[in-house]
Design a protein around this motif. Sequence first.
Motif, PDB file in Angstrom:
ATOM      1  N   ARG A   1      -3.705  -7.312  10.043  1.00 22.40           N
ATOM      2  CA  ARG A   1      -3.685  -5.667   9.431  1.00 22.40           C
ATOM      3  C   ARG A   1      -3.940  -4.828  10.705  1.00 22.40           C
ATOM      4  NH1 ARG A   1      -7.244  -3.614   6.296  1.00 22.40           N
ATOM      5  NH2 ARG A   1      -5.789  -2.096   5.957  1.00 22.40           N
TER       6      ARG A   1
ATOM      7  N   GLN B   1       0.855  -1.203  -0.007  1.00 20.91           N
ATOM      8  CA  GLN B   1      -0.037  -0.010   0.085  1.00 20.91           C
ATOM      9  C   GLN B   1       0.845   1.344  -0.140  1.00 20.91           C
ATOM     10  OE1 GLN B   1      -3.353  -0.099  -0.346  1.00 20.91           O
ATOM     11  NE2 GLN B   1      -2.878  -2.216  -0.726  1.00 20.91           N
TER      12      GLN B   1
ATOM     13  N   GLN C   1      -2.149  -9.092   5.962  1.00 22.85           N
ATOM     14  CA  GLN C   1      -0.884  -8.820   5.164  1.00 22.85           C
ATOM     15  C   GLN C   1       0.175 -10.119   5.218  1.00 22.85           C
ATOM     16  OE1 GLN C   1       1.320  -5.555   6.726  1.00 22.85           O
ATOM     17  NE2 GLN C   1       0.564  -5.747   8.952  1.00 22.85           N
TER      18      GLN C   1
ATOM     19  N   ASP D   1      -1.202  -6.389   1.177  1.00 21.21           N
ATOM     20  CA  ASP D   1      -2.459  -6.592   1.889  1.00 21.21           C
ATOM     21  C   ASP D   1      -3.043  -7.869   0.792  1.00 21.21           C
ATOM     22  OD1 ASP D   1      -2.263  -4.669   3.776  1.00 21.21           O
ATOM     23  OD2 ASP D   1      -3.568  -3.275   2.788  1.00 21.21           O
TER      24      ASP D   1
ATOM     25  N   ARG E   1      -9.492  -6.256   2.626  1.00 23.26           N
ATOM     26  CA  ARG E   1      -8.305  -6.749   3.112  1.00 23.26           C
ATOM     27  C   ARG E   1      -8.304  -7.114   4.470  1.00 23.26           C
ATOM     28  NH1 ARG E   1      -5.140  -1.314   2.442  1.00 23.26           N
ATOM     29  NH2 ARG E   1      -7.127  -0.458   3.284  1.00 23.26           N
TER      30      ARG E   1
END
Length: 144
Positions: free
Chosen positions: A63, A17, A111, A25, A108
Amino acid sequence: MQIPIINTSHHPLPEYQTAHAAGMDVRANLTSPITLKPLQRALVPTGLFLEIPVGYEMQVRPRSGLAYKHGIGLVNSPGTIDADYRGELKVLLVNLSDQEFVVQDGERIAQLVVARHETVQWQTVETLSETARGTGGYGSTGVH
């Protein structure tokens, strides 16, 4: 580094990102939303199949935004995808909040971080080298 990937979802491949992000993600690949009640866990599919190079692992991590805003984490954090695994990447989410959380298709959810690792050979010995810390464990370095 290039990693072979099969994407059976209709979502983009995992992506960074920001320019200096360590984790990419990854998105949920769902035919219908999944509702996680408080303390409930679910194995969430991604539609991704990877071929991790030997000597590396793919770490699946929470995340921070989902953790902070909604109390959503991973049961086995970080999860590890080994170089010889060829099945679908699935994410084991857990709802640690006191409210329901709905996982939507394309959300999302975790990660991915690629990490090099070593394979060890155990060397059985009778003693270990001495250190200033010695056998001091949990919390011992903060007490003087």
